[in-house]
Design a protein around this motif. Structure first.
Motif, PDB file in Angstrom:
ATOM      1  N   UNK A  97       0.812  -1.227  -0.178  1.00 62.72           N
ATOM      2  CA  UNK A  97      -0.143  -0.051  -0.016  1.00 62.72           C
ATOM      3  C   UNK A  97       0.942   1.317   0.246  1.00 62.72           C
ATOM      4  N   UNK A  98       2.077   1.255   0.434  1.00 54.82           N
ATOM      5  CA  UNK A  98       3.014   2.376   0.768  1.00 54.82           C
ATOM      6  C   UNK A  98       3.394   2.948  -0.727  1.00 54.82           C
ATOM      7  N   UNK A  99       3.429   1.914  -1.423  1.00 54.74           N
ATOM      8  CA  UNK A  99       4.171   2.208  -2.852  1.00 54.74           C
ATOM      9  C   UNK A  99       2.996   2.500  -3.817  1.00 54.74           C
ATOM     10  N   UNK A 100       1.931   2.687  -3.727  1.00 55.26           N
ATOM     11  CA  UNK A 100       0.792   3.054  -4.345  1.00 55.26           C
ATOM     12  C   UNK A 100       0.831   4.489  -4.774  1.00 55.26           C
ATOM     13  N   UNK A 154       5.714   5.935  -9.577  1.00 57.99           N
ATOM     14  CA  UNK A 154       5.917   6.091 -10.963  1.00 57.99           C
ATOM     15  C   UNK A 154       6.004   4.669 -11.270  1.00 57.99           C
ATOM     16  N   UNK A 155       6.474   3.635 -10.576  1.00 56.97           N
ATOM     17  CA  UNK A 155       6.557   2.273 -11.197  1.00 56.97           C
ATOM     18  C   UNK A 155       5.497   1.204 -10.445  1.00 56.97           C
ATOM     19  N   UNK A 156       4.528   1.042 -10.962  1.00 55.65           N
ATOM     20  CA  UNK A 156       3.517   0.311 -10.335  1.00 55.65           C
ATOM     21  C   UNK A 156       3.940  -1.222  -9.753  1.00 55.65           C
ATOM     22  N   UNK A 157       4.836  -1.618 -10.747  1.00 54.26           N
ATOM     23  CA  UNK A 157       5.496  -2.857 -10.155  1.00 54.26           C
ATOM     24  C   UNK A 157       6.160  -2.956  -9.146  1.00 54.26           C
ATOM     25  N   UNK A 158       6.586  -1.858  -8.556  1.00 49.12           N
ATOM     26  CA  UNK A 158       7.190  -2.120  -7.240  1.00 49.12           C
ATOM     27  C   UNK A 158       6.157  -2.165  -6.385  1.00 49.12           C
ATOM     28  N   UNK A 159       4.875  -1.871  -6.445  1.00 48.77           N
ATOM     29  CA  UNK A 159       4.195  -2.154  -5.548  1.00 48.77           C
ATOM     30  C   UNK A 159       3.325  -3.570  -5.417  1.00 48.77           C
ATOM     31  N   UNK A 160       3.543  -4.261  -6.453  1.00 51.77           N
ATOM     32  CA  UNK A 160       3.172  -5.649  -6.699  1.00 51.77           C
ATOM     33  C   UNK A 160       4.091  -6.385  -5.949  1.00 51.77           C
ATOM     34  N   UNK A 161       3.884  -7.307  -4.908  1.00 49.34           N
ATOM     35  CA  UNK A 161       4.661  -8.044  -4.148  1.00 49.34           C
ATOM     36  C   UNK A 161       4.578  -9.611  -4.438  1.00 49.34           C
ATOM     37  N   UNK A 162       3.418 -10.234  -5.010  1.00 42.96           N
ATOM     38  CA  UNK A 162       3.310 -11.384  -5.430  1.00 42.96           C
ATOM     39  C   UNK A 162       2.120 -11.860  -6.039  1.00 42.96           C
ATOM     40  N   UNK A 163       2.278 -12.894  -7.063  1.00 46.02           N
ATOM     41  CA  UNK A 163       1.246 -13.349  -7.505  1.00 46.02           C
ATOM     42  C   UNK A 163       1.036 -15.017  -7.000  1.00 46.02           C
ATOM     43  N   UNK A 164      -0.346 -15.382  -6.474  1.00 45.08           N
ATOM     44  CA  UNK A 164      -0.285 -16.592  -5.940  1.00 45.08           C
ATOM     45  C   UNK A 164      -1.495 -17.176  -7.011  1.00 45.08           C
ATOM     46  N   UNK A 165      -0.964 -18.439  -7.438  1.00 48.48           N
ATOM     47  CA  UNK A 165      -1.980 -19.391  -8.155  1.00 48.48           C
ATOM     48  C   UNK A 165      -2.626 -20.011  -7.174  1.00 48.48           C
ATOM     49  N   UNK A 166      -3.794 -19.587  -6.899  1.00 54.30           N
ATOM     50  CA  UNK A 166      -4.511 -20.231  -5.581  1.00 54.30           C
ATOM     51  C   UNK A 166      -5.508 -21.098  -5.669  1.00 54.30           C
ATOM     52  N   UNK A 167      -6.171 -21.078  -6.859  1.00 54.04           N
ATOM     53  CA  UNK A 167      -7.683 -21.804  -6.871  1.00 54.04           C
ATOM     54  C   UNK A 167      -7.537 -22.660  -8.032  1.00 54.04           C
ATOM     55  N   UNK A 168      -8.654 -23.614  -8.250  1.00 57.25           N
ATOM     56  CA  UNK A 168      -8.829 -24.227  -9.476  1.00 57.25           C
ATOM     57  C   UNK A 168      -9.973 -23.711 -10.303  1.00 57.25           C
ATOM     58  N   UNK A 169     -10.483 -22.410  -9.783  1.00 56.33           N
ATOM     59  CA  UNK A 169     -11.627 -21.762 -10.572  1.00 56.33           C
ATOM     60  C   UNK A 169     -11.499 -20.296  -9.921  1.00 56.33           C
ATOM     61  N   UNK A 170     -12.375 -19.442 -10.526  1.00 63.72           N
ATOM     62  CA  UNK A 170     -12.043 -17.806 -10.357  1.00 63.72           C
ATOM     63  C   UNK A 170     -12.500 -17.561  -8.885  1.00 63.72           C
ATOM     64  N   UNK A 171     -11.439 -16.749  -8.014  1.00 63.34           N
ATOM     65  CA  UNK A 171     -11.654 -16.405  -6.857  1.00 63.34           C
ATOM     66  C   UNK A 171     -13.097 -15.511  -6.542  1.00 63.34           C
ATOM     67  N   UNK A 172     -13.585 -15.859  -5.402  1.00 63.57           N
ATOM     68  CA  UNK A 172     -14.886 -14.805  -5.328  1.00 63.57           C
ATOM     69  C   UNK A 172     -14.912 -14.027  -4.073  1.00 63.57           C
ATOM     70  N   UNK A 173     -13.820 -14.351  -2.797  1.00 62.68           N
ATOM     71  CA  UNK A 173     -13.837 -13.413  -1.745  1.00 62.68           C
ATOM     72  C   UNK A 173     -12.240 -13.556  -1.151  1.00 62.68           C
ATOM     73  N   UNK A 174     -12.135 -12.580  -0.711  1.00 61.14           N
ATOM     74  CA  UNK A 174     -10.640 -12.402  -0.110  1.00 61.14           C
ATOM     75  C   UNK A 174     -10.918 -11.550   0.992  1.00 61.14           C
ATOM     76  N   UNK A 175     -10.148 -12.016   2.240  1.00 61.21           N
ATOM     77  CA  UNK A 175     -10.130 -11.141   3.593  1.00 61.21           C
ATOM     78  C   UNK A 175      -8.768 -11.390   4.290  1.00 61.21           C
ATOM     79  N   UNK A 176      -8.333 -10.392   4.845  1.00 61.99           N
ATOM     80  CA  UNK A 176      -7.328 -10.318   5.878  1.00 61.99           C
ATOM     81  C   UNK A 176      -7.505 -10.955   7.123  1.00 61.99           C
TER      82      UNK A 176
END
Length: 435
Positions: A136-139, A142-164
């Motif tokens: 969030x601090x890097x939103x 100038x480089x959006x890629x610096x804000x992105x930390x990780x991509x997780x191949x998480x499920x076998x179908x579309x994700x519908x909900x997430x929560x911390x």
């Protein structure tokens, strides 16, 4: 008659909870057809006379008359509410919130179905089965890629909900749910930037549409297309040898599945049945109380101690989403008739809507109360817009937040600094907000 009406004055008494802008509590005469702009000029004059504040430093105010924000000229507002012009009208004024400003646009490879923002980290869920973690601090950099930390191949179908669950400790915890009928509990070491799936919730027979964590962060609830709600224990993470064997035999290749020998298969502590159609949203309203919104035209309040329904609110259309405010103890719902509705579950008239908000022109799949302001909330609609509202202004939103090119599927305002939205246009928009 119109000319006579314009010459009528009304006695009003101004007051505010913002002491730095207080004016003498005396009754003053204002034109009956005074607009918001006219009242602002009157208040500005009084403030400058009674203090050292310069006119250019006086903010713009909104005005509350009989519990509603003034959105028209004063006399029409009073007529609408049935208030006599002969009374002394008490008018509260408060500094107007500035419009949220676009901060960032985060590209994804598919529709963004769910978002949840904390002070430090943003979690997003996608229709390509992936989860994404952002700094969030890097939103806004100038480089959006610096804000992105990780991509997780998480499920076998579309994700519908997430929560911390916990985004502050060294090892952070979050939950994701999917059309693949599962709920996963994850841990993330942000320093090492490594993620592990530690638990898999099995039991739903259709898409798991929504998830919410209780106030003690020991339980979570899921709602599904199978019409059921299920409650799970977050500490149910011990490896299961049978589950290990199952995962090894499946030979799954995705990152989380390669760690299958560590994934524990959870079973629900409680299953609650009562809805007849899809459960679109769930929230905890107390330690042992849950509210759910369903396509069956009902909002149901559940007692988790007995595993049954305490009360229900019956509407005339599908409820897609629901949000609870611990600040004002009320619920808001997004509906299929394009309205947002506010309910007070404490009311003895449980079937009566306390307020209805009109502005969206298509379905409202997502709503969210502000975490820090008891009056403000946001909504996302299939009309491609995000709207910021004040509960005292049901006829019009405070602001329309434009930018999405397709349906808005999800909104979040968990972190007061940012309003976050996800859309079918494959972007997450971050808007800087002030409350």
């Amino acid at each position: 008659m119109e000319e006579m009406k314009k010459n009528v004055d009304i006695l009003v008494k101004f007051f505010t909870k913002q002491s730095q802008y207080a004016v003498p509590g005396v009754s003053v005469s204002v034109p009956a057809d005074a607009s918001n702009e006219v009242l602002n000029e009157i208040i500005k004059t009084y403030i400058c006379q009674g203090s050292k504040i310069k006119a250019e430093n006086v903010p713009t105010f909104d005005f509350i008359v009989e519990g509603q924000i003034l959105r028209r000229v004063l006399d029409l507002h009073l007529q609408k509410l049935g208030i006599s012009f002969e009374n002394v009208i008490k008018i509260e004024y408060f500094e107007r919130l500035p419009p949220p400003t676009p901060k960032d646009s985060l590209m994804h490879d598919d529709w963004v179905s769910s978002v949840h923002c904390s002070q430090d980290w943003l979690l997003t869920g996608c229709y390509d089965n992936t989860l994404h973690l952002w700094d969030v601090k890097k939103l806004g950099g100038t480089k959006i890629s610096q804000a992105h930390k990780l991509t997780i191949p998480a499920h076998n179908a579309p994700v519908k909900a997430v929560t911390w669950v916990d985004s502050e400790s060294d090892i952070k915890t979050f939950i994701s749910t999917s059309i693949d009928q599962a709920a996963y509990v994850w841990t993330w070491d942000s320093k090492a930037n490594s993620v592990e799936c530690v638990s898999r919730g099995c039991g739903h027979t259709q898409s798991v549409e929504c998830v919410a964590v209780d106030q003690l962060k020991s339980l979570f609830v899921t709602g599904s297309w199978d019409t059921r709600l299920k409650i799970w224990a977050l500490d149910d993470k011990k490896p299961d040898t049978n589950d290990q064997r199952d995962n090894e035999e499946e030979g799954e290749t995705k990152k989380k599945k390669s760690q299958g020998n560590k994934i524990h298969k959870m079973t629900p502590l409680l299953t609650m049945a009562g809805h007849s159609e899809n459960v679109g949203g769930v929230v905890w309203t107390d330690v042992s109380e849950i509210a759910s919104a369903s396509w069956d035209h009902t909002v149901r309040i559940w007692d988790t101690d007995i595993g049954g329904i305490k009360s229900q609110i019956v509407g005339n259309c599908a409820f897609f989403s629901i949000s609870w405010s611990p600040l004002n103890k009320t619920l808001i719902t997004g509906c299929a008739d394009n309205f947002i509705r506010l309910y007070d579950p404490r009311s003895s008239e449980g079937t009566v809507c306390q307020q209805k908000f009109a502005s969206h022109t298509k379905w409202v799949p997502s709503v969210m109360w502000s975490a820090t302001n008891q009056f403000t909330f946001v909504s996302g609609g299939f009309d491609n817009t995000v709207k910021q509202w004040d509960s005292r202004s049901p006829k019009a939103p405070l602001y329309d937040l434009v930018g999405h090119k397709r349906k808005v599927l999800t909104v979040d305002w968990s972190y007061s600094k940012y309003i976050i939205s996800g859309s079918e246009d494959c972007t997450v928009k971050a808007y800087t907000a002030k409350v």
